[in-house]
Scaffold this motif. Sequence first.
Motif, PDB file in Angstrom:
ATOM      1  N   UNK A  19       7.843  31.758  37.124  1.00 59.18           N
ATOM      2  CA  UNK A  19       8.518  31.217  38.298  1.00 59.18           C
ATOM      3  C   UNK A  19       9.462  30.058  37.974  1.00 59.18           C
ATOM      4  N   UNK A  20       9.484  29.605  36.733  1.00 55.72           N
ATOM      5  CA  UNK A  20      10.398  28.523  36.346  1.00 55.72           C
ATOM      6  C   UNK A  20      11.825  29.055  36.230  1.00 55.72           C
ATOM      7  N   UNK A  21      12.789  28.247  36.660  1.00 60.57           N
ATOM      8  CA  UNK A  21      14.190  28.650  36.512  1.00 60.57           C
ATOM      9  C   UNK A  21      14.593  28.617  35.040  1.00 60.57           C
ATOM     10  N   UNK A  22      15.570  29.434  34.692  1.00 62.95           N
ATOM     11  CA  UNK A  22      15.969  29.584  33.290  1.00 62.95           C
ATOM     12  C   UNK A  22      16.509  28.284  32.710  1.00 62.95           C
ATOM     13  N   UNK A  23      17.346  27.578  33.458  1.00 63.86           N
ATOM     14  CA  UNK A  23      17.946  26.348  32.948  1.00 63.86           C
ATOM     15  C   UNK A  23      16.909  25.237  32.798  1.00 63.86           C
ATOM     16  N   UNK A  24      15.990  25.133  33.751  1.00 63.09           N
ATOM     17  CA  UNK A  24      14.940  24.109  33.677  1.00 63.09           C
ATOM     18  C   UNK A  24      14.028  24.361  32.488  1.00 63.09           C
TER      19      UNK A  24
END
Length: 420
Positions: free
Chosen positions: A331-336
């Motif tokens: 569920x983490x965004x790619x950039x983060x």
Amino acid sequence: MPPPRNCKNASVKQSWPGRAVPMVKNGQDEKEESSQVKRSPSSPQGAPKKRSVFGDITNAHKTWHILGKKEAPEMAKGAAKKVSKGTRVLPAIAKNNEINLKKSLNRVPSEDPPAAPSDPEVKKDLAKSDDPSWKAEEPEGLVTPIEDIDKGQLDDPYASAEYAKDIFIYMREREEKFLLPDYMENQPDITTDMRAILVDWMVEVQENFEFTHETLYLAVKLMDHYLVKVTSMRDKLQLIGCTAILIASKFEERCPPCVDDFLYICDDAYKREELLAMEISILQTLHFDINIPIAYRFLRRFAKCAHANMETLTLARFICELTLQEYNFVQESASHLAASCLLLALKMKKLGGWNPTLEYYSGYKAEELPALVKRLNFLLTYSHDQRLKAVRSKYSHRVFFEVAKMAPMDMMELEGALKS
């Protein structure tokens, strides 16, 4: 068949076996060649030299304005008289050209200086702009980067330096559309352990076929997004993963493998028709929108901002690739995720922290990353599933600087390093 345009004497050149050589009749081909535009030997496939497309028409009056009003009519007369040899100009076209030239001469702007503005506010602004000590005020909260990281690659056509910043801004906006929910609760026959084993197998496939890392990351994303919308049984899970790699390889690779190769790596567990049907199903379910932002692209961009060497980047890649198997990081965004992996690698190599340049280009402040960095270090520190060996084995090789053998940071030490 006429000889090539750059060929001066067709009879001198040796012919290929089995191919007839055309004869030159009465020098007719040489005359046709002389009437063509001269080709530059350095141009690809004998293409004409570069020139301004609209220079002869649109910018004509600008050239005359620079040379002066008196010389412009003489140039117009000379231009009307000059016609290249072998070129035919219809009477109607020639007449229209003369009319257009006269109109362009009448539209030549005056050389008189513009009148001074009468508005006092405009005068005030002009006075400020002429004063070298005056500078425009920047809006509050704007972080100014220390350097332009794309400036040194303007000559590299593959770097897309002119558009790199806009591309990654677009990717940051686009990744909001592809945030993954917790979909395992809607999959009654699939578990997180099954998914981890499948991703471990996909890493092996990426190594065997020597795919790029972008193909691997995109394939995992395609699989996850498909499982969000479609309930699947465990006997079809490998088929989904294999088909996701097939689609990603078509999107990322220069020469993707054929369908039979993918059937072979599945040990012929599926038929050709099943693989093609699954490909159609995935593409239609995702509405053919498969350009999904992946963490690997952001990681390379952020590592460039930090001037990280190849070993540090490889360490960050190892941490990021480990998260592909872990459902807790889906569920983490790619950039983060990419920013946190790089920050942990910098701390492990004792190369500093999150500087203003990284903050500017990534869009993340230093205080937004520690929570995820601690989770990543926890993943490195504590025991892992012994069945998942592909990633650690891959990054234990000398090609990848054996970064998988590097000892992780102590949690208390990391806590202090993040605060400093």
